[in-house]
Design a protein around this motif. Structure first.
Motif, PDB file in Angstrom:
ATOM      1  N   GLY A 663      43.368  83.234 -35.806  1.00 40.07           N
ATOM      2  CA  GLY A 663      43.281  84.315 -36.775  1.00 40.07           C
ATOM      3  C   GLY A 663      42.890  85.640 -36.169  1.00 40.07           C
ATOM      4  O   GLY A 663      42.258  86.461 -36.837  1.00 40.07           O
ATOM      5  N   GLU A 664      43.243  85.871 -34.914  1.00 40.51           N
ATOM      6  CA  GLU A 664      42.848  87.096 -34.230  1.00 40.51           C
ATOM      7  C   GLU A 664      44.068  87.972 -34.006  1.00 40.51           C
ATOM      8  O   GLU A 664      45.059  87.548 -33.413  1.00 40.51           O
ATOM      9  CB  GLU A 664      42.185  86.769 -32.885  1.00 40.51           C
ATOM     10  CG  GLU A 664      40.867  86.008 -33.058  1.00 40.51           C
ATOM     11  CD  GLU A 664      40.305  85.505 -31.745  1.00 40.51           C
ATOM     12  OE1 GLU A 664      40.996  85.662 -30.718  1.00 40.51           O
ATOM     13  OE2 GLU A 664      39.195  84.962 -31.744  1.00 40.51           O
ATOM     14  N   SER A 665      44.002  89.216 -34.470  1.00 44.52           N
ATOM     15  CA  SER A 665      45.094  90.156 -34.316  1.00 44.52           C
ATOM     16  C   SER A 665      45.168  90.660 -32.881  1.00 44.52           C
ATOM     17  O   SER A 665      44.275  90.418 -32.070  1.00 44.52           O
ATOM     18  CB  SER A 665      44.892  91.346 -35.259  1.00 44.52           C
ATOM     19  OG  SER A 665      43.748  92.077 -34.850  1.00 44.52           O
ATOM     20  N   THR A 666      46.232  91.396 -32.611  1.00 50.49           N
ATOM     21  CA  THR A 666      46.382  91.992 -31.286  1.00 50.49           C
ATOM     22  C   THR A 666      45.178  92.855 -30.939  1.00 50.49           C
ATOM     23  O   THR A 666      44.628  92.778 -29.838  1.00 50.49           O
ATOM     24  CB  THR A 666      47.666  92.832 -31.237  1.00 50.49           C
ATOM     25  OG1 THR A 666      48.777  91.987 -31.499  1.00 50.49           O
ATOM     26  CG2 THR A 666      47.834  93.494 -29.882  1.00 50.49           C
ATOM     27  N   VAL A 669      42.013  90.735 -30.225  1.00 56.47           N
ATOM     28  CA  VAL A 669      42.028  90.171 -28.874  1.00 56.47           C
ATOM     29  C   VAL A 669      41.691  91.251 -27.850  1.00 56.47           C
ATOM     30  O   VAL A 669      40.921  91.027 -26.914  1.00 56.47           O
ATOM     31  CB  VAL A 669      43.410  89.548 -28.561  1.00 56.47           C
ATOM     32  CG1 VAL A 669      43.505  89.140 -27.098  1.00 56.47           C
ATOM     33  CG2 VAL A 669      43.669  88.352 -29.470  1.00 56.47           C
ATOM     34  N   GLU A 670      42.246  92.441 -28.068  1.00 59.54           N
ATOM     35  CA  GLU A 670      41.981  93.556 -27.156  1.00 59.54           C
ATOM     36  C   GLU A 670      40.504  93.891 -27.117  1.00 59.54           C
ATOM     37  O   GLU A 670      39.912  94.087 -26.044  1.00 59.54           O
ATOM     38  CB  GLU A 670      42.793  94.771 -27.622  1.00 59.54           C
ATOM     39  CG  GLU A 670      42.605  96.012 -26.784  1.00 59.54           C
ATOM     40  CD  GLU A 670      43.397  97.192 -27.337  1.00 59.54           C
ATOM     41  OE1 GLU A 670      42.954  98.335 -27.130  1.00 59.54           O
ATOM     42  OE2 GLU A 670      44.444  96.956 -27.977  1.00 59.54           O
ATOM     43  N   MET A 671      39.867  93.938 -28.261  1.00 61.35           N
ATOM     44  CA  MET A 671      38.449  94.293 -28.318  1.00 61.35           C
ATOM     45  C   MET A 671      37.561  93.176 -27.756  1.00 61.35           C
ATOM     46  O   MET A 671      36.546  93.441 -27.104  1.00 61.35           O
ATOM     47  CB  MET A 671      38.061  94.609 -29.760  1.00 61.35           C
ATOM     48  CG  MET A 671      38.635  95.928 -30.275  1.00 61.35           C
ATOM     49  SD  MET A 671      38.025  97.383 -29.339  1.00 61.35           S
ATOM     50  CE  MET A 671      39.397  97.681 -28.219  1.00 61.35           C
ATOM     51  N   ILE A 672      37.946  91.910 -28.004  1.00 58.91           N
ATOM     52  CA  ILE A 672      37.167  90.801 -27.459  1.00 58.91           C
ATOM     53  C   ILE A 672      37.181  90.849 -25.928  1.00 58.91           C
ATOM     54  O   ILE A 672      36.148  90.708 -25.268  1.00 58.91           O
ATOM     55  CB  ILE A 672      37.727  89.453 -27.960  1.00 58.91           C
ATOM     56  CG1 ILE A 672      37.428  89.276 -29.449  1.00 58.91           C
ATOM     57  CG2 ILE A 672      37.146  88.288 -27.163  1.00 58.91           C
ATOM     58  CD1 ILE A 672      38.087  88.061 -30.068  1.00 58.91           C
ATOM     59  N   GLU A 673      38.361  91.064 -25.360  1.00 61.29           N
ATOM     60  CA  GLU A 673      38.475  91.114 -23.901  1.00 61.29           C
ATOM     61  C   GLU A 673      37.733  92.322 -23.338  1.00 61.29           C
ATOM     62  O   GLU A 673      37.098  92.235 -22.285  1.00 61.29           O
ATOM     63  CB  GLU A 673      39.946  91.148 -23.495  1.00 61.29           C
ATOM     64  CG  GLU A 673      40.682  89.850 -23.821  1.00 61.29           C
ATOM     65  CD  GLU A 673      42.157  89.906 -23.457  1.00 61.29           C
ATOM     66  OE1 GLU A 673      42.609  90.957 -22.955  1.00 61.29           O
ATOM     67  OE2 GLU A 673      42.856  88.907 -23.670  1.00 61.29           O
ATOM     68  N   THR A 674      37.804  93.458 -24.047  1.00 58.47           N
ATOM     69  CA  THR A 674      37.088  94.646 -23.582  1.00 58.47           C
ATOM     70  C   THR A 674      35.584  94.434 -23.668  1.00 58.47           C
ATOM     71  O   THR A 674      34.828  94.848 -22.775  1.00 58.47           O
ATOM     72  CB  THR A 674      37.507  95.871 -24.415  1.00 58.47           C
ATOM     73  OG1 THR A 674      38.926  96.030 -24.344  1.00 58.47           O
ATOM     74  CG2 THR A 674      36.834  97.132 -23.903  1.00 58.47           C
ATOM     75  N   ALA A 675      35.140  93.782 -24.756  1.00 56.39           N
ATOM     76  CA  ALA A 675      33.705  93.510 -24.903  1.00 56.39           C
ATOM     77  C   ALA A 675      33.201  92.641 -23.755  1.00 56.39           C
ATOM     78  O   ALA A 675      32.106  92.864 -23.208  1.00 56.39           O
ATOM     79  CB  ALA A 675      33.441  92.819 -26.239  1.00 56.39           C
ATOM     80  N   ASN A 676      33.982  91.651 -23.362  1.00 59.69           N
ATOM     81  CA  ASN A 676      33.593  90.795 -22.245  1.00 59.69           C
ATOM     82  C   ASN A 676      33.419  91.608 -20.968  1.00 59.69           C
ATOM     83  O   ASN A 676      32.474  91.399 -20.201  1.00 59.69           O
ATOM     84  CB  ASN A 676      34.662  89.710 -22.041  1.00 59.69           C
ATOM     85  CG  ASN A 676      34.357  88.822 -20.854  1.00 59.69           C
ATOM     86  OD1 ASN A 676      33.331  88.160 -20.800  1.00 59.69           O
ATOM     87  ND2 ASN A 676      35.261  88.815 -19.878  1.00 59.69           N
ATOM     88  N   ILE A 677      34.305  92.563 -20.759  1.00 55.53           N
ATOM     89  CA  ILE A 677      34.202  93.421 -19.570  1.00 55.53           C
ATOM     90  C   ILE A 677      32.941  94.266 -19.625  1.00 55.53           C
ATOM     91  O   ILE A 677      32.178  94.355 -18.650  1.00 55.53           O
ATOM     92  CB  ILE A 677      35.451  94.308 -19.445  1.00 55.53           C
ATOM     93  CG1 ILE A 677      36.678  93.446 -19.188  1.00 55.53           C
ATOM     94  CG2 ILE A 677      35.278  95.338 -18.324  1.00 55.53           C
ATOM     95  CD1 ILE A 677      37.991  94.196 -19.250  1.00 55.53           C
ATOM     96  N   LEU A 678      32.692  94.896 -20.760  1.00 51.74           N
ATOM     97  CA  LEU A 678      31.546  95.797 -20.872  1.00 51.74           C
ATOM     98  C   LEU A 678      30.224  95.044 -20.728  1.00 51.74           C
ATOM     99  O   LEU A 678      29.231  95.606 -20.246  1.00 51.74           O
ATOM    100  CB  LEU A 678      31.589  96.529 -22.212  1.00 51.74           C
ATOM    101  CG  LEU A 678      32.806  97.440 -22.424  1.00 51.74           C
ATOM    102  CD1 LEU A 678      32.706  98.152 -23.774  1.00 51.74           C
ATOM    103  CD2 LEU A 678      32.929  98.465 -21.306  1.00 51.74           C
TER     104      LEU A 678
END
Length: 892
Positions: A663-666, A669-678
């Motif tokens: 149930g995750e939009s594009t 997913v973009e924000m989840i991956e960015t959050a992991n980086i930050l």
């Protein structure tokens, strides 16, 4: 028979039972119904149509491996129930037992394995705030152990190593781990916690297997989850294989502090192992750099790319080896040529321990070991520490000699076929083999002896099914028959006799083949046990040969594609590359690749990269990350010169994808991956971000991108490449001391654009989206309409555009001039808010009276342009050009 089948099946309710009956393995009842479509065979039945009908299907025993492979690929576990006594000697029903259980994580058959990839069986344990895992490759004996403080790290290791089977205790794993296992793992096997995941017995299981009194030598403590997981994996493998698995090596505890950490997102985005568009290996980094010629070498090279080194000294040692091999062209080619004739010692050792090593596999091991001294001898002239260490590896000459002594030059495929053991190994075996092979010659020899001793020249030795072998003497020679001849039959013209000697010969001839097969089987069993006894030495040798093959692969690629040795610095040292290239694109691209420089140091830590669509931004970002990854793995890099400080992690956020299953939009997913980086990037990391913020509304995305750049600069400050179409972000280079602007150059010529693909200092002012759309073949009406809409949006009064506020600054401050042009001629200025860049010129903003129209009459466009003209700055020539341009617009 069915009663025996059901008794066996009762002990293996979750497995598909392959039950040996003569030359076939049969499946019955529910197993047959479920397996027939997977196996591609016809479902039939015993007592078909009767009251006791039993659905069944079967496969030939000589081809069973292929059918087992089909079941494993579908995620099933297979129990092999074989005949364990000779049917010819069995009284009543032939005895059968399950000899092993084949599962996706424990398979060892070469034809069911990918030679250059590990086949991991994983066990995962979670207790409180920490977890532990074990990854066991039964086919090679490799055994890895991991500790985790975060569930996300456990999920990452599952995604990275891609185990074919995961052992777990139901309901105990964190949700994120359980989701990854369910989605990504072929076979998840729940086990009873009190039996397999008992922490009280786990340490003893490992100690007993490895023959130690403490696990501290492996960096493990008795009660931790990693020990429980390791014991569960080992015990499960032993139970399914019905074998002690003596070839399994001591567990290796892996720590992130020793390696460059690459998460699954980074490996996916950089297409290290799998092509994003087509899947598979083609078009990946692995497809370019893997020039290994052996299976151990391929697995070794892949593991180096999965977990590159972090310590600069260790990296330099690998580079030393590659450099020497690059320079020694002929020696490199000779070594590669010899290694192509070396098989996979690790997996053949596993087969010997499991008792499934075939005679031809043993012969291939013999031939390989005979070539090893030549391989090691060719390394003696090299001085690199890594190569010198490999050269001292024990070549196992004794094992090679024993294999050469016992095995026939070209043994048959199976011991049951005979012809496995060489001549001269056993006098009795040679005798019975000669008897079975040359029975006619032995008969003729006895016939000649009897003729000579009796004087009966017409005497013959014959055979029939009733009497076996017998002596036949004509009536005319009856007076010459010796007394010890025993008459068996009288014919019209002859008499038939037997003697003790001829019956002994008959027994020898008729039993010779059976006796030969038994003797050969015993000699081969002893030989396989001898191979297993050399297990530790074979493991060390396989490791050394795999490492050598990986070095040869890196050196072959470096020589072939003009890679250079990078100069490695410590963590945090600058990253400077001259004329760097993307290792995959330069090999697969249609056009000549344009190299580019990159410099990331203390004064330029964060690059904001702008430029046109199709200009090469994504390629540039990826090539920098891949160059760092390759260098730390031990490879040379595609560049003219490279000075690289090591990095602790590489993070990437590129492309657009969604995860509908969760149930995750594009954008999510973009924000989840960015959050992991930050959250996890450090000052020693390398971060690659491509178009962050483009998955949502323009001003939301711009605001987030702006804040992310500031956060990376102020809080973490890793080496960062940030590609964007938000040209407003270039303003940050004037505000933040370690941010610099770079752009991809283009050349405009007669309504056409040329992508120069050259990274230069500066910033882009537009993205040339309509030009790219035309190149893609969009219909002309769409392009015309888009041009009209674009013109309308660009002419929007700047005062109605939202502004990005600088930290601590008001959005209503003084205005600063910005040049405005019409058809390339500067005609005036527009006002923007103080200290804040305007929103994208091609974006739809909000007007005070509501949404702006997507098309404005041309007169309004011309009026807006005239309204902004600064007459005092116009030269006569510029005024004439302006009038000409505006009239052209009015005339259409």
């Amino acid at each position: 028979m069915l009663r025996q089948y059901l008794e066996v099946k009762e002990s293996y309710p979750e497995e598909i039972l392959f039950y040996r009956m003569g030359d076939f393995f049969e499946l019955f009842f529910e197993d047959a119904v479920e397996a027939a479509p997977v196996l591609g065979v016809t479902l039939t039945a015993r007592n078909k149509g009767g009251a006791n009908e039993a659905p069944m299907c079967g496969v030939p025993h000589h081809a069973v491996e292929g059918y087992i492979g089909k079941m494993l690929e579908a995620g099933y576990r297979v129990a092999i129930c074989d005949q364990v006594e000779d049917p010819a000697q069995a009284k009543g029903l032939v005895k059968r037992e399950v000899t092993r259980v084949v599962t996706p994580g424990t398979v060892s058959e070469p034809e069911l394995l990918e030679g250059k990839e590990a086949n991991w069986l994983a066990a995962l344990v979670w207790s409180g705030e920490e977890g532990g895992g074990a990854f066991l490759d039964v086919s090679t004996g490799r055994f890895l152990v991991r500790r985790w403080r975060r569930a996300e790290d456990c999920a990452e290791d599952v995604l990275l190593l891609k185990p074919r089977e995961v052992l777990l205790e139901e309901g105990t794993l964190p949700r994120v781990v359980a989701q990854v296992v369910e989605r990504e793992v072929l076979c998840a096997t729940p086990l009873a916690g009190d039996r397999h995941f008992d922490p009280r017995r786990a340490a003893d299981t490992l100690k007993n297997h490895f023959g130690v009194t403490t696990l501290r030598g492996y960096g493990l403590s008795n009660a931790e989850p990693a020990v429980t997981a390791a014991a569960a994996a080992l015990a499960y493998a032993q139970e399914t294989q019905h074998n002690a698995l003596e070839h399994v090596r001591s567990p290796s505890l892996q720590s992130d502090g020793e390696v460059l950490v690459l998460d699954s997102t980074t490996l996916t985005n950089l297409e290290v192992f799998r092509n994003l568009r087509e899947g598979g290996r083609k078009g990946t980094l692995l497809s370019v750099v893997d020039r290994s010629v052996t299976a151990p070498g391929g697995r070794k090279l892949r593991s180096w790319l999965e977990r590159p080194l972090r310590d600069a000294a260790d990296i330099v040692r690998r580079h030393d080896a590659v450099e020497e091999l690059v320079a020694a062209t002929q020696a490199r080619q000779d070594l590669r040529e010899v290694l192509t004739q070396v098989v996979d010692p690790e997996r053949l050792l596993s087969r010997s321990v499991l008792g499934t090593l075939t005679p031809r596999e043993a012969a291939s091991l013999r031939d390989s070991l005979e070539r090893v001294p030549a391989v090691l001898g060719q390394l003696e002239p090299f001085s690199a520490a890594a190569l010198a260490r490999i050269a001292t590896t024990d070549p196992l000459r004794e094992l090679a000699a024993e294999l050469g002594r016992v095995l026939a030059a070209e043994p048959s495929a199976s011991v049951q076929d005979g012809g496995v053991v060489a001549e001269g190994v056993d006098e009795e075996l040679d005798r019975v083999r000669s008897m079975a092979r040359d029975s006619k010659q032995h008969i003729l020899e006895m016939e000649a002896q009897e003729r000579a001793s009796t004087g009966i020249n017409s005497l013959k030795i014959r055979y029939n099914r009733v009497f076996g072998y017998y002596l036949e003497v004509t009536k005319a020679n009856q007076h010459l028959v010796p007394e010890h001849y025993v008459r068996k039959q009288t014919l019209v013209n002859a008499e038939r006799y037997i003697t003790p000697e001829i019956k002994e010969l008959e027994d020898q001839i008729l039993s010779a083949e059976e006796r030969q097969l038994k003797l050969e089987a015993e000699h081969y069993r002893v030989l396989v046990a001898e191979v297993s006894r050399y297990g530790p030495g074979l493991s060390v040798l396989a490791e050394a040969l795999g490492e050598l093959d990986a070095y040869l692969a890196f050196s072959e690629v470096a020589a072939r594609y003009r890679y250079v040795r990078p100069s490695m610095g410590p963590l945090g040292a600058p990253l400077r590359v001259s004329a760097g290239r993307h290792p995959v694109v330069e090999r697969t691209g249609v056009d000549a690749f344009v190299p580019n420089d990159v410099e990331l140091d203390d004064e330029a830590r964060l690059v904001v990269l702008t430029g046109p669509n199709m200009g090469g931004k994504s390629t540039y970002l990826r090539q920098v990350a891949l160059i760092s990854l390759m260098a730390q793995a031990g490879s040379f890099v595609p560049a003219e010169r490279a000075e690289l400080g090591t990095v602790d992690r590489i993070f990437t956020r590129v492309g657009a994808s969604d995860d509908l299953a969760r149930g995750e939009s594009t954008f999510m997913v973009e924000m989840i991956e960015t959050a992991n980086i930050l959250h996890h990037a450090t000052e020693n990391s390398l971060v690659v971000l491509d178009e962050v913020g483009r998955g949502t509304a323009t001003y939301d995305g711009l605001s987030l991108a702006w804040a992310i750049v500031e956060y990376l600069h102020d809080e973490r400050c890793p080496k960062t490449l940030f590609a964007t179409h938000y040209h407003e972000l270039t303003e940050l280079a004037r505000r933040l001391p370690r941010v610099v602007n770079r752009t991809l150059g283009v050349k405009e010529w007669e309504d056409q654009i040329l992508f120069l693909r050259r990274v230069v200092p500066g910033q882009a002012d537009k993205s040339y989206g309509l030009h790219v759309a035309r190149l893609a073949g969009l219909p002309e009406p769409v392009l015309v309409r888009a041009s009209e809409v674009l013109a309308g949006l660009e002419s929007k009064p700047p005062g109605n555009q939202p502004e990005v506020a600088a930290e601590g600054a008001s959005t209503t401050g003084s205005v600063t001039p910005e040049s405005v042009s019409v058809d390339g001629v500067i005609v005036g200025t527009a006002a923007t808010g103080s200290g804040a860049p305007t929103a994208g010129r091609h974006s739809v903003g909000q007007r005070s009276e509501g949404q702006i129209p997507l098309f404005k009459p041309v007169e309004e466009i011309v009026a807006a342009a005239l309204r902004d003209v600064d007459v005092d700055q116009l030269t006569p020539l510029a005024a004439l050009n302006l009038i000409h341009s505006l009239k052209q617009r009015l005339d259409g």
